[in-house]
Scaffold this motif. Structure first.
Motif, short mmCIF file in Angstrom:
data_model
loop_
_atom_site.label_atom_id
_atom_site.label_comp_id
_atom_site.label_asym_id
_atom_site.label_seq_id
_atom_site.Cartn_x
_atom_site.Cartn_y
_atom_site.Cartn_z
N ALA A 31 0.93 -1.32 -0.15
CA ALA A 31 -0.04 0.13 -0.18
C ALA A 31 0.99 1.05 -0.20
O ALA A 31 0.45 2.37 -0.84
N MET A 32 2.14 0.83 0.85
CA MET A 32 3.01 2.23 1.40
C MET A 32 3.70 2.49 -0.39
O MET A 32 3.88 3.64 -1.05
N ARG A 33 4.18 1.57 -1.35
CA ARG A 33 4.82 1.69 -2.28
C ARG A 33 3.73 2.24 -3.62
O ARG A 33 4.14 3.02 -3.53
N PRO A 36 2.55 6.19 -1.47
CA PRO A 36 3.65 6.82 -0.28
C PRO A 36 3.27 7.39 0.66
O PRO A 36 2.16 8.43 0.35
N PRO A 37 2.78 7.43 1.98
CA PRO A 37 2.14 8.09 2.60
C PRO A 37 2.87 10.13 2.99
O PRO A 37 1.92 11.22 3.21
N SER A 38 4.05 9.81 2.68
CA SER A 38 4.65 10.81 2.75
C SER A 38 5.35 10.98 1.17
O SER A 38 5.94 10.26 0.58
N LEU A 39 5.39 12.66 1.04
CA LEU A 39 5.85 12.68 -0.87
C LEU A 39 7.13 12.21 -1.44
O LEU A 39 7.26 11.93 -2.80
N GLY A 40 8.01 11.83 0.19
CA GLY A 40 9.49 11.82 -0.91
C GLY A 40 10.20 12.40 -0.25
O GLY A 40 10.23 13.78 0.04
N THR A 41 11.23 12.38 -0.16
CA THR A 41 12.83 13.40 0.35
C THR A 41 13.22 13.47 -0.63
O THR A 41 13.50 13.18 -2.14
N PHE A 42 13.23 14.85 -0.52
CA PHE A 42 14.34 15.89 -1.51
C PHE A 42 15.51 16.09 -1.31
O PHE A 42 16.07 16.07 -0.30
N ARG A 43 16.56 14.86 -2.10
CA ARG A 43 17.90 15.40 -2.50
C ARG A 43 18.36 15.66 -3.09
O ARG A 43 17.73 16.24 -4.36
N GLU A 44 18.99 17.73 -2.60
CA GLU A 44 20.14 18.31 -3.73
C GLU A 44 21.16 17.38 -4.22
O GLU A 44 21.92 17.66 -2.75
N VAL A 95 11.18 3.62 -0.96
CA VAL A 95 11.67 3.88 0.33
C VAL A 95 10.59 5.30 0.85
O VAL A 95 11.24 6.18 1.07
N PRO A 96 9.15 4.97 1.48
CA PRO A 96 8.45 5.22 2.07
C PRO A 96 8.68 5.25 3.22
O PRO A 96 8.39 6.95 3.89
N PHE A 97 9.36 5.24 3.89
CA PHE A 97 10.38 6.01 5.28
C PHE A 97 11.87 6.98 4.82
O PHE A 97 12.60 7.31 5.75
N GLY A 98 12.20 7.01 3.53
CA GLY A 98 13.52 7.79 3.14
C GLY A 98 14.79 6.39 3.11
O GLY A 98 14.74 5.31 3.47
N GLY A 99 15.51 6.95 3.01
CA GLY A 99 17.03 6.05 3.19
C GLY A 99 18.12 7.23 3.73
O GLY A 99 18.06 8.41 3.28
N PRO A 101 21.13 8.01 6.10
CA PRO A 101 21.06 9.04 7.38
C PRO A 101 20.48 9.83 7.80
O PRO A 101 19.81 10.18 8.79
N ARG A 102 19.62 10.33 6.73
CA ARG A 102 18.04 11.20 7.62
C ARG A 102 16.66 10.07 7.39
O ARG A 102 15.62 10.89 7.05
N MET A 103 17.20 8.96 7.37
CA MET A 103 15.26 8.53 6.90
C MET A 103 14.73 8.57 8.19
O MET A 103 15.22 8.75 9.30
N CYS A 104 13.48 7.85 8.69
CA CYS A 104 12.83 9.15 9.66
C CYS A 104 13.32 7.19 10.62
O CYS A 104 13.19 6.36 10.31
N PRO A 105 13.51 8.82 11.78
CA PRO A 105 13.36 7.06 12.91
C PRO A 105 12.38 6.99 13.65
O PRO A 105 12.86 6.21 14.28
N SER A 106 11.32 6.87 12.75
CA SER A 106 10.04 6.06 13.63
C SER A 106 9.44 5.35 13.03
O SER A 106 8.74 4.56 13.08
N LYS A 107 10.42 5.38 11.59
CA LYS A 107 9.75 3.39 10.61
C LYS A 107 9.27 2.64 11.78
O LYS A 107 8.32 2.16 11.03
#
Ligand code: HEM
Length: 159
Positions: A31-33, A36-44, A95-99, A101-107
């Protein structure tokens, strides 16, 4: 239902039960694939670099885009929890929780909450969506446009 059948009426889940709920977690992941509950992580990109022959220019921002890539998830529009069995998807494809070092600490906390919620809804109720074709939007978190009202029908009122 294996866990539900092993519990007496009203008996609470314990940590060991939650660890065994592998199929339920595959369903939640699928379902999260797709949504995704969060639009995703933006990396620059802080500098120009080349990845597998593709130039990633400095300043480019990357939301996650692998969830519907057929190379990572064959027949990507199909809801198929078995994708998460065995070895599961390739690293960093899901990557619904990101990936990193800054991935979601609450996974793990989120996994616990989701599984306990699923267990209780499925074992105690049958339910129907009030608006079967309700649309979802990202704001950037996923929101149902009409609040996702549901009708609950208890399986057994004595429990
Ligand atoms: C299904 C539930 C959840 C999903 C899908 C989710 C997803 C995410 C994502 C995609 C990120 C960005 C990760 C990155 O930048 O690589 C994130 C970060 C974060 N999440 Fe979650 N999250 C969830 C639940 C929670 C909960 C319940 C909490 C708190 C109790 C939480 C706290 C945080 C925090 C503090 C960060 C920032 C981490 C950092 O920047 O170092 N999340 N989450």
């Amino acid at each position: 239902m294996e866990i539900a059948n092993s519990k007496a009426a009203g008996e609470l889940l314990n940590w060991g039960d939650v660890q065994k709920m592998k199929y339920s977690w595959s369903v939640a992941c699928e379902a999260m694939r797709l949504l995704p509950p969060s639009l995703g992580t933006f990396r620059e990109a802080t500098t120009d670099f080349v990845y597998e022959g593709h130039l990633i220019p400095k300043g480019m921002k990357h939301p996650h885009s692998t969830h519907k890539n057929p190379e990572c998830f064959p027949n990507p529009e199909k809801f198929d929890p078995s994708r998460f069995e065995g070895q599961g998807p390739p690293p960093f494809a899901f990557v619904p929780f990101g990936g990193g070092p800054r991935m979601c600490p609450s996974k793990e906390y989120a996994r616990l909450k989701i599984l306990v919620f699923m267990h209780n809804v499925v074992t105690k109720y049958k339910w129907d969506k009030v608006f079967p074709d309700e649309k979802f939007i990202w704001t950037p978190v996923l929101l149902p446009t009409k609040g996702l009202p549901i009708k609950l029908f208890p399986h057994n009122k004595s429990k």
